[in-house]
Design a protein around this motif. Sequence first.
Motif, PDB file in Angstrom:
ATOM      1  N   TYR A 158       4.608 -12.278  -6.741  1.00 35.35           N
ATOM      2  CA  TYR A 158       4.671 -11.101  -5.713  1.00 35.35           C
ATOM      3  C   TYR A 158       3.918 -11.626  -4.427  1.00 35.35           C
ATOM      4  CZ  TYR A 158       5.542  -7.766  -9.389  1.00 35.35           C
ATOM      5  OH  TYR A 158       5.931  -7.189 -10.339  1.00 35.35           O
ATOM      6  N   LEU A 159       4.736 -11.261  -3.100  1.00 42.35           N
ATOM      7  CA  LEU A 159       4.382 -11.543  -2.081  1.00 42.35           C
ATOM      8  C   LEU A 159       3.587 -10.467  -1.379  1.00 42.35           C
ATOM      9  CD1 LEU A 159       7.864 -12.760  -0.890  1.00 42.35           C
ATOM     10  CD2 LEU A 159       6.002 -13.858  -1.502  1.00 42.35           C
ATOM     11  N   ARG A 160       2.604 -10.755  -0.634  1.00 43.64           N
ATOM     12  CA  ARG A 160       1.615  -9.770  -0.021  1.00 43.64           C
ATOM     13  C   ARG A 160       2.137  -9.755   1.620  1.00 43.64           C
ATOM     14  NH1 ARG A 160      -4.524 -11.201  -0.484  1.00 43.64           N
ATOM     15  NH2 ARG A 160      -3.851 -10.193  -2.537  1.00 43.64           N
ATOM     16  N   LEU A 161       2.703  -8.495   1.749  1.00 45.61           N
ATOM     17  CA  LEU A 161       3.206  -8.120   2.844  1.00 45.61           C
ATOM     18  C   LEU A 161       2.285  -7.419   3.710  1.00 45.61           C
ATOM     19  CD1 LEU A 161       6.794  -7.105   1.987  1.00 45.61           C
ATOM     20  CD2 LEU A 161       6.082  -9.165   2.767  1.00 45.61           C
ATOM     21  N   PRO A 162       2.054  -7.782   5.088  1.00 46.43           N
ATOM     22  CA  PRO A 162       0.694  -7.165   5.845  1.00 46.43           C
ATOM     23  C   PRO A 162       1.462  -5.686   6.263  1.00 46.43           C
ATOM     24  CG  PRO A 162       1.931  -8.896   7.219  1.00 46.43           C
ATOM     25  CD  PRO A 162       2.410  -8.922   5.710  1.00 46.43           C
ATOM     26  N   PRO A 163       0.610  -4.618   6.631  1.00 49.38           N
ATOM     27  CA  PRO A 163       1.298  -3.410   7.248  1.00 49.38           C
ATOM     28  C   PRO A 163       1.742  -3.798   8.609  1.00 49.38           C
ATOM     29  CG  PRO A 163      -1.323  -3.478   7.006  1.00 49.38           C
ATOM     30  CD  PRO A 163      -0.848  -4.898   6.516  1.00 49.38           C
ATOM     31  N   LEU A 164       2.687  -2.795   8.725  1.00 51.37           N
ATOM     32  CA  LEU A 164       3.048  -2.549  10.273  1.00 51.37           C
ATOM     33  C   LEU A 164       2.014  -2.201  11.208  1.00 51.37           C
ATOM     34  CD1 LEU A 164       6.875  -1.635   9.677  1.00 51.37           C
ATOM     35  CD2 LEU A 164       6.104  -3.819  10.265  1.00 51.37           C
ATOM     36  N   ARG A 165       2.054  -2.627  12.506  1.00 48.23           N
ATOM     37  CA  ARG A 165       1.091  -2.060  13.265  1.00 48.23           C
ATOM     38  C   ARG A 165       1.827  -0.877  14.077  1.00 48.23           C
ATOM     39  NH1 ARG A 165      -1.273  -6.069  17.649  1.00 48.23           N
ATOM     40  NH2 ARG A 165      -0.955  -4.228  18.651  1.00 48.23           N
ATOM     41  N   LYS A 166       0.998   0.288  14.191  1.00 47.35           N
ATOM     42  CA  LYS A 166       1.392   1.468  15.086  1.00 47.35           C
ATOM     43  C   LYS A 166       1.989   0.881  16.498  1.00 47.35           C
ATOM     44  CE  LYS A 166      -1.200   4.751  12.696  1.00 47.35           C
ATOM     45  NZ  LYS A 166      -2.117   6.002  12.582  1.00 47.35           N
ATOM     46  N   PRO A 167       2.788   1.411  16.882  1.00 45.13           N
ATOM     47  CA  PRO A 167       3.400   0.896  18.305  1.00 45.13           C
ATOM     48  C   PRO A 167       2.388   1.097  19.332  1.00 45.13           C
ATOM     49  CG  PRO A 167       4.738   2.766  17.314  1.00 45.13           C
ATOM     50  CD  PRO A 167       3.804   2.542  16.415  1.00 45.13           C
ATOM     51  N   ASN A 168       1.730   2.292  19.258  1.00 47.50           N
ATOM     52  CA  ASN A 168       0.894   2.578  20.381  1.00 47.50           C
ATOM     53  C   ASN A 168      -0.770   2.375  19.677  1.00 47.50           C
ATOM     54  OD1 ASN A 168       2.826   3.070  22.307  1.00 47.50           O
ATOM     55  ND2 ASN A 168       3.293   5.102  21.103  1.00 47.50           N
ATOM     56  N   GLY A 169      -1.041   1.600  18.988  1.00 46.55           N
ATOM     57  CA  GLY A 169      -2.452   1.187  18.613  1.00 46.55           C
ATOM     58  C   GLY A 169      -2.602   1.752  17.326  1.00 46.55           C
TER      59      GLY A 169
END
Length: 169
Positions: A158-169
């Motif tokens: 399994y690959l640990r994928l980081p969460p996406l950052r919100k576009p405005n913080g």
Amino acid sequence: MDRIFKSLILLVVISASSADGAVAEEIPAYWRKTMTNDPKTNFYLAEALKPLPNKDAETLKVLRLSLIAGNLCLGAAIDRRTGEAFLQRAGYGRIRGKAWDEAAFLANDWFKYFNYRSLAHLCAGIDYIFGREGKLAPNLVKPGKGEPKGTYDPQNPYLRLPPLRKPNG
């Protein structure tokens, strides 16, 4: 918009470093039969093409797929201009608050069990998804070799994928 795209790429590159330290092993031969650029034989490619019920979630899924493909597939590269244009067309900058939470939940659910096998099949189908006549986002990712950069570790697929950052913080 350029800063957002660069920071998202950085997150994926950081997660890729864990795959590089894996025990070196070849891709299993029985996977190679289905590692094609055709959704009729590549189940993972067919799944990636299925739209999510929410437009914003679909945007996040395509963004994450492109970041994964462009950073974790051998020889693949993201076209930054096309990426920025895609984000603007899709309205990525306007996804906020509850809309972000719902879209992120749906998109992240698609990647819940993302593993090396999924990655290998995604790398094999990059051209179909992101190539010149790509089905999700044409010309977003240059195809490369059709294989993952990292090596396969059957003990930890399994690959640990980081969460996406919100576009405005």
